[in-house]
Design a protein around this motif. Structure first.
Motif, PDB file in Angstrom:
ATOM      1  N   ASN A  84     -36.700  18.516  -2.715  1.00 45.25           N
ATOM      2  CA  ASN A  84     -35.656  18.058  -3.637  1.00 45.25           C
ATOM      3  C   ASN A  84     -35.710  16.569  -3.978  1.00 45.25           C
ATOM      4  OD1 ASN A  84     -33.672  20.534  -3.802  1.00 45.25           O
ATOM      5  ND2 ASN A  84     -34.180  20.332  -1.633  1.00 45.25           N
ATOM      6  N   GLY A  85     -36.344  15.773  -3.139  1.00 46.26           N
ATOM      7  CA  GLY A  85     -36.271  14.333  -3.313  1.00 46.26           C
ATOM      8  C   GLY A  85     -36.945  13.807  -4.560  1.00 46.26           C
ATOM      9  N   TRP A  86     -37.888  14.563  -5.133  1.00 53.71           N
ATOM     10  CA  TRP A  86     -38.602  14.110  -6.332  1.00 53.71           C
ATOM     11  C   TRP A  86     -37.673  13.896  -7.522  1.00 53.71           C
ATOM     12  CZ3 TRP A  86     -37.909  17.357 -10.435  1.00 53.71           C
ATOM     13  CH2 TRP A  86     -37.555  18.678 -10.150  1.00 53.71           C
ATOM     14  N   GLU A  87     -36.475  14.474  -7.502  1.00 51.32           N
ATOM     15  CA  GLU A  87     -35.554  14.287  -8.621  1.00 51.32           C
ATOM     16  C   GLU A  87     -35.235  12.818  -8.857  1.00 51.32           C
ATOM     17  OE1 GLU A  87     -32.053  16.656  -8.308  1.00 51.32           O
ATOM     18  OE2 GLU A  87     -33.112  18.570  -8.449  1.00 51.32           O
ATOM     19  N   SER A  91     -34.387   9.783 -12.288  1.00 53.81           N
ATOM     20  CA  SER A  91     -33.017   9.280 -12.347  1.00 53.81           C
ATOM     21  C   SER A  91     -32.852   8.311 -13.511  1.00 53.81           C
ATOM     22  CB  SER A  91     -32.672   8.576 -11.039  1.00 53.81           C
ATOM     23  OG  SER A  91     -31.356   8.090 -11.066  1.00 53.81           O
ATOM     24  N   LYS A 663     -33.554   7.290  -2.661  1.00 60.37           N
ATOM     25  CA  LYS A 663     -34.111   8.441  -3.370  1.00 60.37           C
ATOM     26  C   LYS A 663     -33.287   9.704  -3.134  1.00 60.37           C
ATOM     27  CE  LYS A 663     -38.850   6.668  -2.960  1.00 60.37           C
ATOM     28  NZ  LYS A 663     -40.166   6.864  -2.315  1.00 60.37           N
ATOM     29  N   THR A 664     -33.063  10.034  -1.876  1.00 57.72           N
ATOM     30  CA  THR A 664     -32.409  11.320  -1.595  1.00 57.72           C
ATOM     31  C   THR A 664     -30.973  11.365  -2.114  1.00 57.72           C
ATOM     32  OG1 THR A 664     -31.806  10.528   0.613  1.00 57.72           O
ATOM     33  CG2 THR A 664     -33.849  11.790   0.408  1.00 57.72           C
ATOM     34  N   SER A 667     -30.749  12.909  -5.582  1.00 56.12           N
ATOM     35  CA  SER A 667     -31.089  14.323  -5.745  1.00 56.12           C
ATOM     36  C   SER A 667     -29.818  15.137  -5.523  1.00 56.12           C
ATOM     37  CB  SER A 667     -32.160  14.725  -4.727  1.00 56.12           C
ATOM     38  OG  SER A 667     -32.301  16.117  -4.669  1.00 56.12           O
TER      39      SER A 667
END
Length: 966
Positions: A84-87, A91, A663-664, A667
């Motif tokens: 999920n972190g790639w979102e 951003s 980052k997280t 997401s």
């Protein structure tokens, strides 16, 4: 949306059990929002496991990820952060243009203006204050090629000793313990050992939350017909502890006593492998004497662990044939961290369980590329695991870089992160370049850190992908590309090297950290000694090829690797060279360890004081490729609960977030799974205080207060747990960062901060009433900044901190070399006076007369030789009180006892001079003043000879003078 599972709910996925004689089966995890046009090889950077993955790309945007079934690290699996972190890459609040602070505001600017300003400020500070006024604080999130480039810039371009990273907060103890035990960094275990072992010990390592895919590996073995035994040491009853055969829950800060107790039981029970110990280790007898005191009863007194539980854990370890031992922040960030981590090493070593399948040690990392900071020297160590105290290693590195050896900082141990911030606090460091990390949330004692970063005289450069609590306080902000937007390599705990290929372009004008530092090196015109550019590459692959040569022949040998070899298949564990062309699953299979003095990375340290051993002391142990069994006694933490602060606070990670959520937190699935700060409290404590599930709680330490909702249970009484991820960039409206509460102190060897204990008090409140300490403008490119975002409270803290610093360093800054030259000059003049006085007092003692005459002449020569340097560097500004004259230049009589006292006093005076010589020699090394070093060496030689004679003379006189009445 297509996903193999909802990983926020099914964190570890379905089981794929396998027996010990079969390879871990593949299971491909995937999450994509749109069907990708193409897949690009990479690896995950959101925990230290380093799972191989592919990035899904459509229309130039990242749309998902999937695990790589061929990769030996994860065989296709991914955890919730990786899925999920790639979102965050997509951003809308990404930084896309550089920012410069003007009149208190961060305003958009061009790359040329930003980099020109940085280069000019670097030159100004270097020319006025020397390169030792410049520091670099980096991350465990960048790529090997970026770290190596930065290491060369700092060590061979500027020659600054101030370079460290947030890896100091998470992996420094891992490196330190490996050096202390084995002579060099490098993990003696491999993930593959989990697949075949029959015993696993996790010390301070909540693997279910911190390394989710590695935990899947253990879960699949536990689900097999022949599961390994699992021992978990943690004060909290975590998802990891839930699966344990034995869960030991020691009082915070007592890990060392507990491990000493386990070693005691194993040795006392006759389970030590003496043939292995005799052939391959040093120090067993001393270790045995230390742990003999840690009986189960005494361990219970210290740790609150029941003796029956301790014995059961020891019995399981003793009965097994294999042993995989791991530890993480519960050890590294706590009391006596390095000493404790060494005891984890000792568990395997006294049983001879190392260097073969199922027998290994994993001193875990906290970040995915932290291993590379240690390998390349971006954390302050020397590249290639070279020894900063070994001059031949310095010369070897200088030949490789084609620079003079003296520019490479080696005159003292590398500066660690907290010491760097302290130098910034006192004004000794004037420029701090921060990359890919957020110390305004992750460092301990945040009020102090914010005040340091706000100092007007400190020029702060911060490069990041987003506005954070740290970039909000910077003078220049550089927009950085992140994972998926650049190419580079990184290495996980298991020494497995992965390549991550660029999948998409970074947004706007954002640049990779490598490109930023290459630009900086060009603008600074760093040159080698032949006048050619110091940095001779222009892209990531060129940097990697240069690193391969730097690592050749060292423990972390990459010489057999290439971008082509890393592309298309699995990651490959180092060393990779002619002897191991396909990599090395595990090291030390020949049971020879890198402790030879000519090869080792470190000569060792005192486990209590942290004082480094010199080469002479190290050689006296005759290491000869043997490991060291080091041990020491338990000491209580510096801060313990009391009547005012009765609860022990410990901090740590959540499964859904990474570091400060930069980052997280962007997401949605991860943010929804853990949206806010919580405090975990034992039910007995909650009932006593009057706190219910979900109530607001104020947590107060001697450093500050935060407020969070309560979660009850699954923690030992007398303890509370707060995750460290939550800061202020997303506007909680009140104080919530765990590090408002933590201590600004560190382990004596690894210098890792003590996040795992602080005394606090808890009280129920109806709602938060504290003010948010800092506001973060997430879109300064559009608004042009807003000086009101630095709160009045923070400005008050800044003012107080500035006043405190001025009290420490009053007046105009100046170098203090002149002061110590004056001290040495006065010491030598005092020696002349003292030797003449003693010679005149004892005219009938021939050796005293002749020797003191010669020593006075030597001291006179020293004062003459110092005068050109006093003229060069200036006179002392303050008079040194003649504090030693009254105490040590006492006029005595010609008698045996008086002669002994005179010899004693002369010995002390000579040592006074020698410490000044030592201090000045370090400064001369930093200044690269070889003429001064030559003079100091001559003074040192004479003074050493004086001291040796005086020492021997005192020993000779003592028996007759002290025993025979006179």
């Amino acid at each position: 949306m297509r996903q193999s599972r909802d990983s926020a709910r099914e964190i570890w996925g379905k089981r794929t059990p396998h027996p010990a004689d079969q390879r871990w089966p593949a299971r491909v995890d995937e999450r994509v929002k749109e069907e990708p046009d193409r897949w690009v090889q990479s690896a995950c950077v959101l925990c230290s496991n380093g799972c191989g993955c592919d990035i899904g790309v459509k229309d130039g945007r990242i749309v998902g990820v999937r695990g790589r079934a061929v990769d030996v690290v994860n065989f296709g699996r991914m955890g919730p952060k990786g899925l999920n972190g790639w979102e965050a890459n997509n951003s809308p609040d990404r930084l896309t243009t550089p920012l410069i602070r003007r009149a208190g505001r961060l305003e958009p600017t061009s790359w040329d203006e930003a980099m020109s300003l940085i280069a000019q400020r670097t030159r100004d500070i270097r020319d006025r204050y020397t390169s030792s006024a410049i520091g670099f604080y980096t991350s465990g999130q960048l790529f090997l090629e970026e770290y190596y480039t930065l290491a060369m810039i700092g060590k061979a371009g500027l020659g600054t000793p101030h370079m460290d990273g947030n890896t100091r907060l998470c992996t420094a103890t891992a490196a330190a313990a490996l050096k202390e035990t084995f002579g060099s960094d490098g993990q003696p275990g491999a993930y593959e050992d989990i697949d075949v072992t029959d015993c696993i010990v996790l010390v301070g390592h909540n693997m279910a939350a911190t390394d989710t895919v590695l935990w899947m590996r253990i879960l699949d073995r536990l689900a097999a017909p022949d599961p390994p035994k699992l021992i978990v040491i943690d004060p909290r009853h975590t998802a990891t502890a839930e699966k344990a055969d034995v869960h030991l829950a020691p009082k915070v800060g007592t890990n060392l006593a507990l491990l000493n107790g386990l070693l005691h039981l194993l040795i006392d029970g006759g389970h030590a492998d003496h043939s292995f110990i005799d052939a391959h280790t040093r120090g067993f007898d001393v270790l045995t004497e230390i742990v003999r005191e840690y009986t189960p009863g005494r361990v219970e007194e210290i740790t609150h662990v029941h003796p029956a539980d301790l014995r059961r854990a020891a019995d399981i370890i003793a009965a097994s044939k294999g042993l995989v031992s791991t530890c993480l922040q519960g050890v590294y960030q706590s009391n006596q961290a390095t000493a404790t981590a060494c005891q984890v090493n000792n568990l395997n070593l006294i049983l001879g369980r190392i260097g073969r399948p199922g027998c290994g040690i994993l001193q875990m990392n906290g970040q995915p590329t932290s291993q590379n900071t240690r390998e390349t020297g971006a954390d302050g160590d020397l590249p290639g695991f070279r020894n900063w105290a070994n001059m031949e290693h310095i010369r070897e590195l200088a030949r490789l870089w084609n620079v003079e050896p003296d520019i490479i900082p080696h005159w003292s141990p590398p500066t660690h992160a907290l010491e760097m911030f302290h130098h910034c606090e006192t004004g000794s460091i004037r420029m701090l370049w921060i990359s890919a990390t957020n110390p305004a949330v992750s460092m301990p004692n945040l009020p102090r850190i914010r005040a340091i970063l706000e100092k007007e005289e400190l020029f702060v450069v911060a490069q990041d992908a987003f506005m954070t609590e740290t970039t909000q306080l910077a003078d220049v902000v550089l927009p950085a590309a992140i994972w998926g937007e650049k190419t580079g390599c990184f290495t996980n705990v298991s020494r497995t090297v992965h390549i991550s290929h660029k999948a998409v372009d970074p947004p706007g004008a954002a640049r990779s950290d490598l490109d930023i530092w290459l630009d900086y090196a060009r603008r600074m015109e760093f040159r080698d000694k032949d006048g050619a550019p110091l940095i001779k590459w222009s892209d990531a692959e060129g940097a990697f090829d240069a690193w391969r040569e730097c690592s050749r022949g060292r423990p972390c040998d990459y010489s057999g690797l290439s971008y082509a070899k890393l592309t298309g298949g699995s990651g490959i564990p180092w060393p990779v060279n002619e002897a191991h062309p396909n990599g090395s699953v595990r090291i030390y299979e020949d049971l020879r360890f890198p402790t030879d003095p000519e090869f080792c990375e470190h000569f060792g340290s005192d486990l209590d004081t942290g004082a480094p051993w010199d080469e002479t002391k190290f050689r006296a142990f005759e290491p000869d490729g043997r490991a060291f069994l080091k041990g020491t006694h338990y000491r209580p933490p510096t801060e313990e609960p009391d009547a005012e602060y009765p609860i022990y606070l410990t901090t740590g990670r959540l499964v859904y977030h990474f570091h400060t959520r930069t980052k997280t937190g962007r997401s949605k699935p991860l943010r929804d799974a853990a949206p806010e700060e919580r405090v975990q409290i034992a039910r007995a404590d909650a009932q006593r205080i009057g706190i219910g599930e979900g109530d607001w709680v104020r947590i107060t330490s001697r450093r500050g207060s935060v407020e969070a909702r309560a979660t009850l249970g699954d923690i030992a009484p007398g303890h509370a747990f707060v995750p460290f991820h939550f800061g202020y960039w997303d506007g909680p409206g009140h104080a919530q960062a765990a590090n408002e509460l933590t201590l600004f102190e560190w382990d004596p060897i690894s210098k890792q901060p003590h996040f795992k204990y602080a005394a606090v008090r808890l009280e129920r409140v109806d709602e938060p009433s504290s003010k948010q300490p800092i506001q973060v403008n997430l879109d300064p490119e559009q608004t042009g900044g807003d000086p009101s975002l630095a709160s009045a409270a923070l400005r008050a803290v800044k003012g107080a901190a500035k006043a405190a610093v001025q009290a420490v360093t009053p007046g105009k800054p100046r170098a203090h070399l002149a002061d110590y030259l004056g001290l040495l000059d006065e010491s030598e003049k005092r020696l002349i006076k003292a030797f003449d006085q003693v010679r005149e007092t004892h005219p009938d003692t021939p050796d005293v007369v002749t020797e003191c005459k010669m020593f006075a002449e030597w001291a006179s020569q020293a004062t003459v030789s110092l005068q050109p340097f006093i003229a060069r560097y200036g006179e002392r500004l303050e008079d040194e009180p003649e504090r030693l004259d009254k105490a040590l230049l006492v006029q005595r009589k010609q008698a045996g006892f008086d002669l002994l006292r005179d010899m004693h006093d002369l010995f002390l005076l000579v040592n006074e001079s020698l410490i000044s010589v030592t201090v000045l020699d370090q400064a001369a090394l930093a200044l690269r003043d070889e003429d001064l070093r030559s003079v100091l060496e001559n003074i040192r030689s004479h003074n050493d000879r004086m001291r040796e004679w005086l020492y021997a003379r005192c020993r000779q006189a003592a028996p007759q003078v002290l025993v025979v009445p006179s």
